[in-house]
Design an enzyme around this catalytic site. Structure first.
Site, short mmCIF file in Angstrom:
data_model
loop_
_atom_site.label_atom_id
_atom_site.label_comp_id
_atom_site.label_asym_id
_atom_site.label_seq_id
_atom_site.Cartn_x
_atom_site.Cartn_y
_atom_site.Cartn_z
N ASP A 30 0.51 -1.17 -0.04
CA ASP A 30 0.32 0.36 -0.04
C ASP A 30 1.28 1.30 -0.16
O ASP A 30 2.09 1.01 0.16
CB ASP A 30 -1.05 0.04 1.76
CG ASP A 30 -2.00 1.28 1.81
OD1 ASP A 30 -1.99 1.89 0.52
OD2 ASP A 30 -2.43 1.51 2.30
N SER A 31 0.27 2.45 -0.15
CA SER A 31 1.20 3.92 -0.20
C SER A 31 1.40 4.04 1.15
O SER A 31 2.07 4.96 1.97
CB SER A 31 0.14 5.10 -0.69
OG SER A 31 -0.56 4.84 0.19
N CYS B 243 -4.55 -1.54 -1.79
CA CYS B 243 -4.47 -0.14 -1.51
C CYS B 243 -5.28 -0.55 -3.15
O CYS B 243 -5.21 -0.46 -3.99
CB CYS B 243 -3.18 0.46 -2.49
SG CYS B 243 -3.20 2.04 -3.11
N THR C 295 -6.21 2.73 -4.22
CA THR C 295 -5.65 3.59 -5.82
C THR C 295 -4.99 3.00 -6.54
O THR C 295 -5.27 2.93 -7.89
CB THR C 295 -4.95 4.83 -5.43
OG1 THR C 295 -5.90 5.00 -4.33
CG2 THR C 295 -5.07 5.23 -6.03
N GLU D 162 -2.16 8.54 7.92
CA GLU D 162 -1.33 8.39 8.02
C GLU D 162 -0.82 9.57 9.74
O GLU D 162 0.63 9.04 10.08
CB GLU D 162 -0.38 8.96 7.15
CG GLU D 162 -0.71 8.48 5.83
CD GLU D 162 0.29 6.26 5.81
OE1 GLU D 162 1.05 6.87 6.77
OE2 GLU D 162 -0.70 5.44 5.50
N CYS E 83 -11.29 2.91 0.11
CA CYS E 83 -9.66 2.95 0.44
C CYS E 83 -9.13 2.29 1.69
O CYS E 83 -9.89 2.29 2.53
CB CYS E 83 -9.73 4.79 0.63
SG CYS E 83 -7.52 4.76 1.24
N THR E 84 -8.06 1.77 2.13
CA THR E 84 -7.86 0.28 2.39
C THR E 84 -7.42 1.91 4.13
O THR E 84 -7.52 0.53 4.96
CB THR E 84 -6.53 -0.07 2.21
OG1 THR E 84 -6.09 0.59 1.38
CG2 THR E 84 -7.29 -1.03 1.18
N HIS E 85 -7.69 2.52 4.12
CA HIS E 85 -7.28 4.08 5.28
C HIS E 85 -8.18 3.93 5.72
O HIS E 85 -8.11 4.23 7.39
CB HIS E 85 -6.74 5.14 4.87
CG HIS E 85 -5.28 4.85 4.45
ND1 HIS E 85 -4.20 4.98 3.29
CD2 HIS E 85 -4.13 5.32 5.51
CE1 HIS E 85 -3.26 4.77 3.52
NE2 HIS E 85 -2.47 5.26 4.11
N1 DGL Z 1 -5.06 3.52 1.27
C1 DGL Z 1 -4.33 3.46 -0.24
C2 DGL Z 1 -5.84 3.05 -1.01
O1 DGL Z 1 -6.12 2.30 -0.43
C3 DGL Z 1 -4.14 4.80 -0.70
C4 DGL Z 1 -4.48 6.01 0.14
C5 DGL Z 1 -3.55 7.30 -0.97
O2 DGL Z 1 -2.50 7.16 -0.87
O3 DGL Z 1 -4.54 8.01 -1.18
O4 DGL Z 1 -6.62 3.97 -1.98
#
Ligand code: DGL
Length: 271
Positions: free
Chosen positions: A12-13, A75, A77, A157, A189-191
């Site tokens: 992931d990012s 992720c 994205t 984050e 989004c996984t966040h």
């Molecule tokens: N967690 C990621 C997602 O699922 C990336 C979010 C990001 O870096 O903007 O999209």
């Protein structure tokens, strides 16, 4: 190394993909996991497709060089912008992604034939319409309402998941759904699962199903490995690699995972 003993690669990012890693650890406790969080370049969601693709390629190559037997794109994205490139580069190594898993979860859990579904995600994911297209090809009658929530990734984050600023920010974003009676909302989004308690509290209807693809992708990974006789019965290690600020990552990751990280390393050189 024999195939079963090879690790699973997850990336992931940043810390968001840990929501997937946690589910994988629960479903497959004896697998070795290599997690990559691109903390130097997070957020991905406001970047161009070309840039996200380039990052995804570099990380995929890194994981392949570590000998992974499977790659999980944790992720949305990257799943929306670069899945095909990752699959091509990975060759024989299977690749699973969170968008396919999210749609699969909706199909399995939503018992409504003409649903209204909300999707929250990064700007890139929402702009790609990946969820909208996948859902519209699954249901003959469906209404999909999307809302980009670009401030949530920096808040996650920063570890501000139950902070007053997170509440205000979510209140603002969720207004997009105030005139809808949502049957489900996809945390695209996984966040975002980090904010799940807050999201559930702020949604106007308590009946709305909250879809987080982490459990589903972990289940698919398990089914696949069992089917291929590729499960490891003797591992269980969890190694993390990040591109910046390892201490910060470690602090947040340990808080979220509820255990200490035994291996965390910084990667600066991609060649
Ligand atoms: N967690 C990621 C997602 O699922 C990336 C979010 C990001 O870096 O903007 O999209």
């Amino acid at each position: 190394m024999n195939n079963q003993k090879r690790p699973i690669g997850i990336f992931d990012s940043g810390i968001g993909g840990l929501t997937v890693a946690k589910a994988v650890k629960e479903a497959l406790p004896h697998e070795d996991i290599i997690y990559f969080g691109d903390t130097a370049r997070v957020p991905y969601g406001i970047k161009s497709e070309e840039t996200v693709r380039m990052y995804a390629m570099e990380i995929t190559q890194f994981l392949l060089d570590k000998g992974v037997k499977m790659i999980l794109i944790a992720c949305n994205t990257v799943s929306a912008s670069a899945k095909e490139d990752v699959v091509r580069l990975a060759g024989e190594v299977p690749v699973l992604d969170v968008i396919s898993s999210g749609v699969q979860t909706i199909k399995e859990e939503l018992r409504v034939s003409e649903p209204t579904v909300g999707v929250i995600g990064t700007l890139a994911t929402v702009r790609s319409e990946a969820y909208k297209k996948a859902l519209e090809s699954t249901y003959s009658q469906i209404q999909v309402v999307q809302e980009a929530c670009p401030l949530l990734v920096p808040l996650a984050e920063e570890g501000w998941i139950d902070h007053a600023v997170a509440r205000l920010t979510l209140e603002h974003y969720l207004q997009a759904f105030q005139d809808q009676s949502l049957d489900a909302i996809i945390l695209g989004c996984t966040h975002y699962p980090l904010f799940k308690p807050l999201i559930s509290e702020l949604l106007s209807s308590k009946e709305t199903l909250i879809i987080d693809s982490a459990v589903s992708i972990a289940r698919t990974a398990k089914d696949y490995l069992e089917h291929q006789d590729g499960c490891n019965n003797q591992g269980g290690s969890f190694s993390c690699y990040v591109s910046d600020r390892p201490q910060r990552f470690q602090e947040l990751a340990e808080r979220f995972l509820g255990h200490e990280l035994s291996h965390i390393e910084i990667v600066r050189d991609w060649t």
